[in-house]
Write a protein that holds these residues in place. Structure first.
Motif, mmCIF file in Angstrom:
data_model
loop_
_atom_site.group_PDB
_atom_site.id
_atom_site.type_symbol
_atom_site.label_atom_id
_atom_site.label_comp_id
_atom_site.label_asym_id
_atom_site.label_seq_id
_atom_site.Cartn_x
_atom_site.Cartn_y
_atom_site.Cartn_z
ATOM 1 N N TRP A 1 45.290 37.065 40.804
ATOM 2 C CA TRP A 1 44.569 36.335 41.840
ATOM 3 C C TRP A 1 45.535 35.501 42.696
ATOM 4 O O TRP A 1 45.381 35.426 43.909
ATOM 5 C CB TRP A 1 43.521 35.424 41.206
ATOM 6 C CG TRP A 1 42.312 36.172 40.747
ATOM 7 C CD1 TRP A 1 41.852 37.364 41.229
ATOM 8 C CD2 TRP A 1 41.405 35.776 39.721
ATOM 9 N NE1 TRP A 1 40.715 37.746 40.568
ATOM 10 C CE2 TRP A 1 40.398 36.793 39.641
ATOM 11 C CE3 TRP A 1 41.326 34.680 38.860
ATOM 12 C CZ2 TRP A 1 39.348 36.722 38.726
ATOM 13 C CZ3 TRP A 1 40.265 34.612 37.960
ATOM 14 C CH2 TRP A 1 39.294 35.624 37.888
ATOM 15 N N SER B 1 38.364 41.404 38.695
ATOM 16 C CA SER B 1 37.408 40.323 38.514
ATOM 17 C C SER B 1 37.125 40.167 37.026
ATOM 18 O O SER B 1 37.634 40.928 36.194
ATOM 19 C CB SER B 1 36.099 40.617 39.268
ATOM 20 O OG SER B 1 35.450 41.741 38.702
ATOM 21 N N ASP C 1 33.258 43.415 47.441
ATOM 22 C CA ASP C 1 33.904 42.306 46.752
ATOM 23 C C ASP C 1 32.835 41.447 46.084
ATOM 24 O O ASP C 1 31.671 41.421 46.534
ATOM 25 C CB ASP C 1 34.713 41.443 47.728
ATOM 26 C CG ASP C 1 35.939 42.164 48.261
ATOM 27 O OD1 ASP C 1 36.762 42.605 47.443
ATOM 28 O OD2 ASP C 1 36.050 42.290 49.499
ATOM 29 N N PRO C 2 33.179 40.744 45.012
ATOM 30 C CA PRO C 2 32.194 39.863 44.382
ATOM 31 C C PRO C 2 31.602 38.876 45.374
ATOM 32 O O PRO C 2 32.313 38.275 46.174
ATOM 33 C CB PRO C 2 33.026 39.143 43.309
ATOM 34 C CG PRO C 2 34.138 40.089 42.998
ATOM 35 C CD PRO C 2 34.471 40.746 44.301
ATOM 36 N N LEU D 1 29.868 37.196 38.034
ATOM 37 C CA LEU D 1 31.180 37.714 38.431
ATOM 38 C C LEU D 1 32.076 36.537 38.790
ATOM 39 O O LEU D 1 31.638 35.599 39.469
ATOM 40 C CB LEU D 1 31.054 38.652 39.636
ATOM 41 C CG LEU D 1 30.778 40.132 39.381
ATOM 42 C CD1 LEU D 1 30.671 40.875 40.716
ATOM 43 C CD2 LEU D 1 31.857 40.763 38.514
ATOM 44 N N GLU D 2 33.311 36.624 38.368
ATOM 45 C CA GLU D 2 34.294 35.584 38.684
ATOM 46 C C GLU D 2 35.440 36.193 39.477
ATOM 47 O O GLU D 2 35.976 37.237 39.107
ATOM 48 C CB GLU D 2 34.837 34.968 37.395
ATOM 49 C CG GLU D 2 35.923 33.923 37.630
ATOM 50 C CD GLU D 2 36.586 33.473 36.340
ATOM 51 O OE1 GLU D 2 37.511 32.646 36.405
ATOM 52 O OE2 GLU D 2 36.181 33.962 35.244
ATOM 53 N N ASP D 3 35.790 35.546 40.597
ATOM 54 C CA ASP D 3 37.001 35.937 41.308
ATOM 55 C C ASP D 3 37.914 34.724 41.392
ATOM 56 O O ASP D 3 37.749 33.747 40.654
ATOM 57 C CB ASP D 3 36.686 36.547 42.681
ATOM 58 C CG ASP D 3 36.077 35.552 43.658
ATOM 59 O OD1 ASP D 3 35.994 34.345 43.336
ATOM 60 O OD2 ASP D 3 35.664 35.985 44.764
#
Length: 270
Positions: free
Chosen positions: A92, A114, A149-150, A181-183
């Motif tokens: 990230w 992700s 994308d998230p 969801l985590e970005d």
């Protein structure tokens, strides 16, 4: 006095009795039975016993192999997930630097993208880019056929094998359950609203808006789609679970309450 005739009679009787006892003793002995060659029945029983043992051994080996395929791979999945998790934050950070330096580039196949949480099942994974057999061997994989994308409008579709450690219990999700969801910047909470079993050829399930036939228009909904094989231990169909975005939580505010109990453990060195 005993006469000579009487003595001869008694002696003769004793002699005859002794010989009689000797004959009876000799006649009472049993002779050993002579061994004969194996009969056809013995041969058949031997063959049946041999093939029975072979089939039993083969069955046990198949059982052990199936057990490893189902449960033994979970250990490898957990180990690979740990390695991916360690590099996710670095990925990230690298993505953020790349965005500042220039235009976006296509994600590398197999690279971490992700993190996905299923709080009702107490499961989470690092999701990688790509859905080839190599990409999703130990991780869920993000379909890259359509830009997504998230948290963005469109369909963030994810595939994984139906094995313990991955999407084995995906059928336990129900309408109203949440996914997160985590970005690099946010946590995105989605709510399950539909589940369906389809054929492998039904690729419409991962399109930007699977429920809008006017696919030439930009999608308006933010969806996440999870796909896996159905039924378990088979691949004749696909189990599909859809969820829609209901909340976005910046990381500066901490993890959403739904996954607070699933916070990844910090490294011992930190």
């Amino acid at each position: 006095m005993v006469s000579t005739t009487e003595r001869q009679f008694h002696e003769g009787s004793r002699s005859e009795g002794g010989r009689g006892r000797g004959r009876r003793a000799s006649g009472g002995r049993r002779r050993r039975a002579r061994r004969t060659g194996a009969t056809s029945g013995d041969v058949v029983r031997g063959i049946v016993r041999f093939f029975g043992e072979v089939m039993l051994t083969a069955g046990l080996l198949m059982l052990f192999y199936a057990s490893y395929e189902v449960y033994g791979s979970q250990w490898e999945t957990d180990r690979e997930q740990q390695d991916l998790a360690q590099g996710l934050e670095e990925a990230w950070s690298a993505d953020a630097a790349a965005e500042e330096a220039g235009p976006d580039s296509a994600p590398l196949p197999g690279s971490a993208d992700s993190r996905l949480y299923l709080p009702s099942l107490d499961l989470d994974w690092v999701v990688v880019n790509g859905t080839t057999p190599d990409d999703i061997r130990y991780s869920p994989g993000h379909y890259t056929e359509f830009p997504s994308d998230p948290g963005e409008a469109g369909n963030y579709a994810v595939a994984a094998h139906r094995t313990p450690g991955l999407f084995w219990d995906l059928d336990l999700l129900s309408n109203g359950d949440t996914m997160v969801l985590e970005d690099a910047e946010n946590f995105y909470t989605y709510e399950v609203f539909r589940e369906e079993t389809v054929l492998p050829t039904d690729v419409w399930v991962v399109e930007p808006d699977p429920f809008d036939e006017a696919t030439d228009e930009e999608p308006e909904r933010s969806l996440i789609t999870l796909t896996t094989c159905a039924p378990k231990l088979n691949n004749t169909h696909r189990l599909i679970v859809w969820a829609e975005l209901v909340e976005t939580t910046p990381k500066s505010e901490g993890m959403p309450d739904s996954i607070a109990h699933m916070a990844p453990q910090a490294d011992e060195d930190e």
